[in-house]
Design an enzyme around this catalytic site. Structure first.
Site, mmCIF file in Angstrom:
data_model
loop_
_atom_site.group_PDB
_atom_site.id
_atom_site.type_symbol
_atom_site.label_atom_id
_atom_site.label_comp_id
_atom_site.label_asym_id
_atom_site.label_seq_id
_atom_site.Cartn_x
_atom_site.Cartn_y
_atom_site.Cartn_z
ATOM 1 N N HIS A 82 0.853 -1.183 0.000
ATOM 2 C CA HIS A 82 0.000 0.000 0.000
ATOM 3 C C HIS A 82 0.884 1.226 0.000
ATOM 4 O O HIS A 82 1.862 1.295 0.724
ATOM 5 C CB HIS A 82 -0.878 0.011 1.253
ATOM 6 C CG HIS A 82 -1.738 1.237 1.346
ATOM 7 N ND1 HIS A 82 -2.856 1.392 0.561
ATOM 8 C CD2 HIS A 82 -1.635 2.349 2.092
ATOM 9 C CE1 HIS A 82 -3.408 2.572 0.840
ATOM 10 N NE2 HIS A 82 -2.688 3.169 1.755
ATOM 11 N N ASP A 161 -15.235 3.466 7.640
ATOM 12 C CA ASP A 161 -14.129 4.328 7.227
ATOM 13 C C ASP A 161 -14.578 5.311 6.155
ATOM 14 O O ASP A 161 -14.179 6.479 6.172
ATOM 15 C CB ASP A 161 -12.945 3.504 6.718
ATOM 16 C CG ASP A 161 -11.813 4.420 6.259
ATOM 17 O OD1 ASP A 161 -11.266 5.134 7.115
ATOM 18 O OD2 ASP A 161 -11.516 4.456 5.057
ATOM 19 N N ARG A 168 -14.119 13.576 8.262
ATOM 20 C CA ARG A 168 -12.816 14.143 8.634
ATOM 21 C C ARG A 168 -12.338 15.137 7.586
ATOM 22 O O ARG A 168 -11.768 16.180 7.905
ATOM 23 C CB ARG A 168 -11.779 13.024 8.810
ATOM 24 C CG ARG A 168 -11.972 12.223 10.095
ATOM 25 C CD ARG A 168 -11.160 10.940 10.065
ATOM 26 N NE ARG A 168 -9.753 11.199 9.846
ATOM 27 C CZ ARG A 168 -8.929 10.375 9.207
ATOM 28 N NH1 ARG A 168 -9.362 9.229 8.721
ATOM 29 N NH2 ARG A 168 -7.665 10.690 9.039
ATOM 30 N N SER A 183 -7.578 4.156 9.869
ATOM 31 C CA SER A 183 -8.256 4.206 8.579
ATOM 32 C C SER A 183 -7.524 3.339 7.548
ATOM 33 O O SER A 183 -8.121 2.484 6.882
ATOM 34 C CB SER A 183 -8.323 5.672 8.116
ATOM 35 O OG SER A 183 -8.659 5.768 6.757
ATOM 36 N N LYS A 187 -8.622 -0.913 6.315
ATOM 37 C CA LYS A 187 -8.848 -1.307 4.919
ATOM 38 C C LYS A 187 -7.894 -2.427 4.497
ATOM 39 O O LYS A 187 -8.262 -3.331 3.756
ATOM 40 C CB LYS A 187 -8.679 -0.092 3.995
ATOM 41 C CG LYS A 187 -9.883 0.844 4.070
ATOM 42 C CD LYS A 187 -9.681 2.094 3.228
ATOM 43 C CE LYS A 187 -8.729 3.059 3.882
ATOM 44 N NZ LYS A 187 -8.922 4.459 3.587
#
Ligand code: URA
Ligand code: CA
Length: 436
Positions: A82, A161, A168, A183, A187
């Site tokens: 990621h 999320d 947010r 967050s 995921k």
């Protein structure tokens, strides 16, 4: 649950119990906790922070708000990568085929781009016919049959999320390390994998602007991953300037293909090989140095490129694009930007280039915007390169002639060329590994 009590508790620096965290996440998703109270709670968390334990509870509560994806039917170790919001970051498209050619099955679920950052799914969809919509069963089958698959998520993972992130984003509470960490990790943890490598971008183009705060985030991401039983590592890499030379969908796929042919920009090739070697090392395939050699060797031998062709064909795409780039969608207008003076390239801000590419049509302002697959920026020079007056610095591509013309001024307004020699910035800054 009494929302006011929870807000007051955090406001004065209290610590939430697991029960309290589960309850406000659930009540918010169910629509029983209004945005204004959730906003106040998020702001209290922003100022008071959360303990490691609270962050783990939040991560779990967000995972439990939706479905999870079980990929355990894929044979062999499953690796996931990621990266936190890069510009021109094409590494998923190079890393996947490299790892697959090295024998590690790749089943990657990617996302779409928003704002100044691109998304892997959008890039892949610039290949005529390529489909990213696959069921979990198809993903598992393709991973087992071909060793590589890159798709979107059809399952409803982490709905909490989505709702929290949107709130947010409009209440100034994005840049809280425990909130970002929960967050991102919710995921990633909702999708099964054995190994997780996080590429945390640092600098002007990233949302962690300095190395110290990026390091703090990386530490927290790795801690959460390991505490949930996943082998996790993070790299801190520079986003002072875009990665590689291409920023845009088809442009970046072409750049990835060139990299797999061994002709890629140095920084993109280096980062791709580096990340691949780290993942292979984590998978127990050998030492970093051995794996680095192996990654270079599958580029040199053409095996990684072959894996890319297999990926494209198995998802309905036309693999003839690999030899004929004219088969990619082309933008109607292009504009070369020339240097107004000689010197050394000293600033090429990633965020601004990302926004420029977006405005040319390569990205979205809203999630339902339609992309211009051929649009974007092709850079000729990077920070540290010598520039002569009149050299082409970059070429802009787009379908709106007026926008393409206008963006030249924009480009020239944020780049810098200086007389003194400039060092090339370091790409890989440091790593976070709790398991050494
Ligand atoms: N990316 C995410 O997925 N979540 C955040 O909170 C910030 C960036
Ligand atoms: Ca690039």
């Amino acid at each position: 649950m009494n929302a006011i009590e929870l807000i007051e508790k955090k406001k004065y620096g209290g610590t939430f119990t697991e029960e309290e965290i589960r309850s406000f996440v659930k009540e918010y998703v169910d629509g029983n906790l209004p945005d204004y109270q959730m906003s106040a709670l998020l702001m209290a968390i922003y100022f008071q922070g959360m303990s490691h334990e609270e962050t783990d509870f939040l991560t779990q509560a967000v995972i439990d708000s939706g479905e999870t994806i079980d990929l355990s039917a894929i044979e062999g170790k499953i690796a996931d990568k990621h990266s936190t919001g890069g510009v021109g970051d094409t590494t998923t498209l190079t890393l996947g085929p490299i790892l697959s050619a090295c024998g590690l099955p790749i089943a990657k679920m990617s996302g779409r781009g928003l704002g100044h950052t691109g998304g892997t799914l959008d890039k892949l969809e610039s290949i005529p016919g390529f489909s990213v919509e696959l069921s979990v069963e198809e993903i598992i089958k393709k991973a087992n049959d071909n060793g590589i698959v890159i798709a979107g998520q059809s399952a409803n993972i982490t709905p909490a999320d989505k709702k929290l992130y949107a709130l947010r984003d409009t209440t100034g509470t994005v840049d809280s390390i425990p909130l970002i960490a929960a967050s991102i990790m919710s995921k990633k943890l909702a999708i099964a994998s054995d190994i997780l490598l996080l590429d945390v971008k640092v600098g002007e183009g990233a949302f962690m602007k300095d190395e110290a705060s990026a390091k703090e985030l990386a530490e927290e991401l790795v801690r959460i991953g390991e505490s949930f039983g996943r082998r996790t590592m993070a790299m801190l890499t520079s986003m002072e300037q875009p990665l590689g030379l291409a920023v845009g969908n088809a442009l970046e796929v072409i750049e990835a293909i060139e990299t797999l042919k061994g002709n890629g920009p140095e920084d993109l090739e280096y980062l791709s090989v580096y990340l691949a070697a780290k993942i292979l090392e984590m998978a127990g395939e050998g030492t970093f140095e051995e794996m680095e050699k192996k990654a270079y060797s599958v580029i040199e031998s053409g095996e990684a490129l072959k894996k890319f062709a297999i990926l494209v064909e198995n998802q309905g795409g036309d693999s003839a694009v690999i030899e004929d780039y004219n088969l990619f969608p082309q933008s109607q207008y292009k504009k070369e930007i020339k240097a107004e003076k000689a010197g050394y390239f000293s600033a090429l801000p990633a965020r601004e280039i990302g926004i420029l590419a977006r405005d040319l049509g390569a990205g979205r302002k809203k999630m339902d915007d339609v992309l211009d697959m051929g649009a974007g920026v092709l850079l000729n020079k990077k920070i540290g390169d010598k520039v002569e007056k009149g050299d082409v610095l970059a070429t802009l591509f787009g379908n709106d002639e007026k926008v393409v013309q206008e963006q030249e001024k924009v480009f020239l307004s944020f780049i810098e060329i200086q007389e003194e020699k400039v060092e090339k910035p370091q790409l890989i800054l440091s790593e976070v590994n709790h398991n050494v």
